[in-house]
Motif scaffolding. Structure first.
Motif, PDB file in Angstrom:
ATOM      1  N   MET A 141       0.847  -1.309  -0.041  1.00  0.00           N
ATOM      2  CA  MET A 141       0.052   0.118   0.127  1.00  0.00           C
ATOM      3  C   MET A 141       0.886   1.262  -0.015  1.00  0.00           C
ATOM      4  O   MET A 141       1.813   1.625   0.713  1.00  0.00           O
ATOM      5  N   THR A 142       0.885   2.162  -0.832  1.00  0.00           N
ATOM      6  CA  THR A 142       1.355   3.490  -1.184  1.00  0.00           C
ATOM      7  C   THR A 142       0.381   4.537  -0.542  1.00  0.00           C
ATOM      8  O   THR A 142      -0.552   4.715  -0.957  1.00  0.00           O
ATOM      9  N   ILE A 143       0.881   5.171   0.476  1.00  0.00           N
ATOM     10  CA  ILE A 143       0.117   6.411   1.125  1.00  0.00           C
ATOM     11  C   ILE A 143       0.785   7.650   0.901  1.00  0.00           C
ATOM     12  O   ILE A 143       2.097   7.579   1.255  1.00  0.00           O
ATOM     13  N   VAL A 144       0.411   8.581   0.644  1.00  0.00           N
ATOM     14  CA  VAL A 144       1.262   9.995   0.505  1.00  0.00           C
ATOM     15  C   VAL A 144       1.174  10.572   1.798  1.00  0.00           C
ATOM     16  O   VAL A 144       2.275  10.998   2.411  1.00  0.00           O
ATOM     17  N   THR A 145       0.394  10.450   2.473  1.00  0.00           N
ATOM     18  CA  THR A 145       0.192  11.264   4.018  1.00  0.00           C
ATOM     19  C   THR A 145      -0.381   9.947   4.987  1.00  0.00           C
ATOM     20  O   THR A 145      -1.432   9.471   4.765  1.00  0.00           O
ATOM     21  N   THR A 146       0.458   9.895   5.965  1.00  0.00           N
ATOM     22  CA  THR A 146       0.083   9.058   7.181  1.00  0.00           C
ATOM     23  C   THR A 146       0.195   9.639   8.440  1.00  0.00           C
ATOM     24  O   THR A 146       1.089  10.292   8.630  1.00  0.00           O
ATOM     25  N   GLY A 147      -0.469   9.106   9.376  1.00  0.00           N
ATOM     26  CA  GLY A 147      -0.439   9.410  10.691  1.00  0.00           C
ATOM     27  C   GLY A 147      -0.819  11.058  10.952  1.00  0.00           C
ATOM     28  O   GLY A 147      -0.641  11.483  12.117  1.00  0.00           O
ATOM     29  N   GLY A 148      -1.332  11.722   9.894  1.00  0.00           N
ATOM     30  CA  GLY A 148      -1.690  13.108   9.996  1.00  0.00           C
ATOM     31  C   GLY A 148      -3.169  13.364  10.433  1.00  0.00           C
ATOM     32  O   GLY A 148      -3.745  12.305  10.656  1.00  0.00           O
ATOM     33  N   THR A 149      -3.466  14.368  10.342  1.00  0.00           N
ATOM     34  CA  THR A 149      -4.893  15.034  10.701  1.00  0.00           C
ATOM     35  C   THR A 149      -5.444  15.711   9.433  1.00  0.00           C
ATOM     36  O   THR A 149      -4.564  16.476   8.758  1.00  0.00           O
ATOM     37  N   MET A 150      -6.614  15.996   9.341  1.00  0.00           N
ATOM     38  CA  MET A 150      -7.233  16.614   8.330  1.00  0.00           C
ATOM     39  C   MET A 150      -8.310  17.580   8.553  1.00  0.00           C
ATOM     40  O   MET A 150      -8.913  17.277  10.004  1.00  0.00           O
ATOM     41  N   PRO A 204      -7.182  -2.605   1.280  1.00  0.00           N
ATOM     42  CA  PRO A 204      -6.559  -3.217   0.094  1.00  0.00           C
ATOM     43  C   PRO A 204      -7.440  -2.735  -1.287  1.00  0.00           C
ATOM     44  O   PRO A 204      -6.479  -2.693  -2.356  1.00  0.00           O
ATOM     45  N   ASP A 205      -8.732  -2.497  -1.132  1.00  0.00           N
ATOM     46  CA  ASP A 205      -9.305  -2.327  -2.484  1.00  0.00           C
ATOM     47  C   ASP A 205      -9.803  -0.792  -2.421  1.00  0.00           C
ATOM     48  O   ASP A 205     -10.716  -0.381  -3.225  1.00  0.00           O
ATOM     49  N   GLU A 206      -9.198   0.018  -1.694  1.00  0.00           N
ATOM     50  CA  GLU A 206      -9.608   1.273  -1.605  1.00  0.00           C
ATOM     51  C   GLU A 206      -8.616   2.164  -2.151  1.00  0.00           C
ATOM     52  O   GLU A 206      -7.365   1.794  -2.521  1.00  0.00           O
ATOM     53  N   VAL A 207      -9.031   3.553  -2.385  1.00  0.00           N
ATOM     54  CA  VAL A 207      -8.163   4.522  -2.825  1.00  0.00           C
ATOM     55  C   VAL A 207      -8.276   5.619  -1.905  1.00  0.00           C
ATOM     56  O   VAL A 207      -9.304   6.075  -1.511  1.00  0.00           O
ATOM     57  N   LEU A 208      -7.226   6.322  -1.557  1.00  0.00           N
ATOM     58  CA  LEU A 208      -7.131   7.695  -0.810  1.00  0.00           C
ATOM     59  C   LEU A 208      -7.316   8.697  -1.699  1.00  0.00           C
ATOM     60  O   LEU A 208      -6.414   8.985  -2.562  1.00  0.00           O
ATOM     61  N   VAL A 209      -8.319   9.731  -1.466  1.00  0.00           N
ATOM     62  CA  VAL A 209      -8.544  10.901  -2.518  1.00  0.00           C
ATOM     63  C   VAL A 209      -8.199  11.987  -1.805  1.00  0.00           C
ATOM     64  O   VAL A 209      -9.190  12.332  -0.523  1.00  0.00           O
ATOM     65  N   ARG A 210      -7.456  12.811  -2.389  1.00  0.00           N
ATOM     66  CA  ARG A 210      -7.544  14.225  -1.685  1.00  0.00           C
ATOM     67  C   ARG A 210      -8.692  15.163  -2.274  1.00  0.00           C
ATOM     68  O   ARG A 210      -8.505  15.367  -3.546  1.00  0.00           O
ATOM     69  N   VAL A 211      -9.555  15.344  -1.673  1.00  0.00           N
ATOM     70  CA  VAL A 211     -10.875  15.962  -2.334  1.00  0.00           C
ATOM     71  C   VAL A 211     -10.587  17.391  -2.313  1.00  0.00           C
ATOM     72  O   VAL A 211     -10.008  18.145  -1.577  1.00  0.00           O
ATOM     73  N   SER A 258      -3.274  -1.809  -1.563  1.00  0.00           N
ATOM     74  CA  SER A 258      -2.440  -2.947  -2.008  1.00  0.00           C
ATOM     75  C   SER A 258      -2.818  -3.837  -3.306  1.00  0.00           C
ATOM     76  O   SER A 258      -2.120  -4.327  -3.998  1.00  0.00           O
ATOM     77  N   SER A 259      -4.093  -3.658  -3.581  1.00  0.00           N
ATOM     78  CA  SER A 259      -5.048  -4.556  -4.435  1.00  0.00           C
ATOM     79  C   SER A 259      -5.357  -3.871  -5.635  1.00  0.00           C
ATOM     80  O   SER A 259      -5.887  -4.323  -6.503  1.00  0.00           O
ATOM     81  N   VAL A 260      -5.067  -2.635  -5.576  1.00  0.00           N
ATOM     82  CA  VAL A 260      -5.790  -1.547  -6.548  1.00  0.00           C
ATOM     83  C   VAL A 260      -4.891  -1.477  -7.783  1.00  0.00           C
ATOM     84  O   VAL A 260      -3.561  -1.362  -7.572  1.00  0.00           O
TER      85      VAL A 260
END
Length: 363
Positions: free
Chosen positions: A1-10, A33-40, A82-84
């Motif tokens: 899994m690749t995440i641009v921002t982890t452990g932070g707040t929004m 695994p089957d999801e995407v993180l979107v910067r809205v 990871s599965s995307v």
């Protein structure tokens, strides 16, 4: 899994019921695994959001429990499960609302009507929802649609509105070269008008009570003619435009507690059809004897799913926008930053004084 921002707040808008909206700090969600993180980047305020805002309908959080909302959204991919496959970081995307996730195996799904799925909006028995009024949201990858650079993120965010419109026009079927009328000059009414014209309607007449919205209908390609009430008489104008016959199809795009269904019955041509896309909050009253005498087909249109050929209507909607056959940006009258979302909802709710049509939040 690749995440641009982890452990932070929004920052996220939290809805505590009716008009109690607060912008709070929340953890940035991590995609499964089957999801995407979107910067809205853009999220539209929907009419159903306003029903909850006014304490109408079932869309209220439990007392004292804050929830995140916002199902009309677009942005950029900030993380991949990871599965995307088939998607990449930084890609500009529109998001199909998660409350429309279908199970794929029930009778309705197998019959090509997944928007009527018995388990709609559930994954492993848990209800799903989009959170567009936040800086980040996790989305099922199959609901994430890349968009071309030529399409604005604001346009992509309100593709959901055009999906509703496209489904209504598909339900009506008989619009090609016909005169159709749309009752309602809100976002859905204007989207239906644009979509009907894009799909071959001969003439579209829009009936509404907001001068700025009816003017926008003409300038944005949502109507060939407008009827502004209460000053204009719809019956007289529709009679003149159709040589005394009446529109072949009327789309009802108001709902709530009005008399629009009865009016549509009075104005529609004998043997014609009425397609209801508006959300009624009380049972509509109409004359069954008039419907019987005119032999009217009464259709209800609920959200969107697949067309008769099995193609997702959300995908078709994005194609219409990309091709310039419908014009979402022309309907957006107000834009607010996320920290002014309470003001944005007030603006969207008080259309008669703010002249709002579509209000979007840019995070």
């Amino acid at each position: 899994m690749t995440i641009v921002t982890t452990g932070g707040t929004m920052k996220a808008a939290i809805f505590y019921g009716e008009r109690d909206i607060r912008v709070e700090e929340r953890p940035i969600p991590e995609p499964g695994p089957d999801e995407v993180l979107v910067r809205v980047r853009s999220a539209g305020i929907c009419g159903s959001d306003l029903l909850g805002y006014n304490g109408i309908g079932p869309w209220q959080p439990p007392h004292g429990v804050g929830i995140e909302e916002g199902h009309e959204l677009a942005g950029e991919i900030a993380g991949l499960g990871s599965s995307v496959t088939g998607l990449k970081l930084g890609q500009r995307v529109a998001v199909q609302p998660e409350h429309l996730i279908a199970c794929g195996s029930c009778l309705e799904c197998r019959s090509g009507i997944p928007h009527l799925c018995k388990h709609l909006g559930l994954v492993a028995g848990q209800p799903q929802a989009s959170h567009g009024f936040s800086e980040y949201d996790t989305c099922i990858a199959s609901n994430v649609w890349p968009i071309p650079d030529t399409m604005s993120l604001d346009s992509a965010a309100i593709a959901d509105c055009y999906g509703v419109a496209l489904h209504a026009v598909h339900r009506a079927k008989r619009v090609t070269n016909q005169t159709v009328a749309v009752i309602g000059c809100g976002t859905i009414g204007l989207c239906i008008g644009q979509t009907a014209r894009a799909l071959g309607a001969g003439r579209v007449v829009l009936i509404g009570d907001q001068p700025n919205a009816t003017a926008t209908a003409l300038s944005s390609g949502a109507a060939d003619d407008v009827v502004l009430i209460p000053g204009d008489d719809p019956a007289v104008i529709l009679d003149r435009l159709t040589d005394g016959v009446g529109p072949a199809t009327i789309f009802e795009a108001v709902g709530r507690s009005g008399s629009t269904l009865e009016q549509a019955l009075q104005w529609v041509a004998p043997g014609g059809q009425i397609c209801v896309a508006g959300t009624f909050t009380t049972a509509p009253r109409f004359s069954p004897d008039l419907a019987y005498r005119k032999e009217i087909s009464l259709l209800w249109s609920n959200s969107y799913g697949l067309d008769d050929g099995g193609m997702p209507e959300f995908e078709q909607t994005l194609q219409l926008i990309a091709a310039g056959r419908v014009h979402p940006d022309a309907l957006i009258t107000h834009r607010f930053p996320l920290n002014q979302i309470a003001e944005a909802f007030t603006t969207a709710n008080e259309k008669s004084t703010t002249h709002a049509i579509k209000v979007v939040i840019n995070a």
